[in-house]
Design a protein around this motif. Structure first.
Motif, PDB file in Angstrom:
ATOM      1  N   ILE A 189      -1.442  -5.276   6.854  1.00  0.00           N
ATOM      2  CA  ILE A 189      -2.387  -5.830   5.874  1.00  0.00           C
ATOM      3  C   ILE A 189      -2.432  -4.943   4.633  1.00  0.00           C
TER       4      ILE A 189
ATOM      5  N   ILE B  32       0.144  -5.873   2.029  1.00  0.00           N
ATOM      6  CA  ILE B  32       0.063  -7.182   1.387  1.00  0.00           C
ATOM      7  C   ILE B  32      -0.469  -7.007  -0.036  1.00  0.00           C
TER       8      ILE B  32
ATOM      9  N   ARG C 140      -2.522 -11.849  -2.752  1.00  0.00           N
ATOM     10  CA  ARG C 140      -2.182 -12.707  -1.610  1.00  0.00           C
ATOM     11  C   ARG C 140      -3.144 -12.514  -0.432  1.00  0.00           C
TER      12      ARG C 140
ATOM     13  N   LEU D  81      -3.916 -14.627   3.270  1.00  0.00           N
ATOM     14  CA  LEU D  81      -3.904 -13.998   4.590  1.00  0.00           C
ATOM     15  C   LEU D  81      -5.241 -14.193   5.296  1.00  0.00           C
TER      16      LEU D  81
END
Length: 88
Positions: A14, A17, A21, A25
């Motif tokens: 995570i 990311i 974005r 997620l």
């Protein structure tokens, strides 16, 4: 792999990311969790809920019913065994 190790790996992913974005997620994880909760609620119907569902059926009809089930199972499994022996 332990659940703590898996959670740490998920958190590491995570962190990688891009921020723009993260909402995608989040929506994915949220929908996934809701789907799990929904499937758990629908699959938790206790088998005892079916207890006595045929108690009002007359004995003759019940006996015919169980005999027919046995015959159909025998036919189904006989055909399946025959299909399994065929080389493909």
């Amino acid at each position: 792999m332990t659940s703590i190790l898996i959670k740490n790996k998920v958190l590491q992913e995570i962190d990688l990311i891009p921020e723009d974005r993260l909402i995608d997620l989040y929506n994915f994880i949220h929908d996934f969790r809701l789907g799990l909760e929904k499937s758990q609620k629908t699959n938790n119907k206790p088998i005892s809920a079916f207890a006595g569902c045929w108690q009002d059926m007359p004995d003759e009809i019940f006996n015919d019913f169980t005999t027919e089930i046995k015959q159909r199972r025998q036919q189904a499994f006989t055909r399946r065994r025959g299909d399994e022996s065929i080389a493909r």
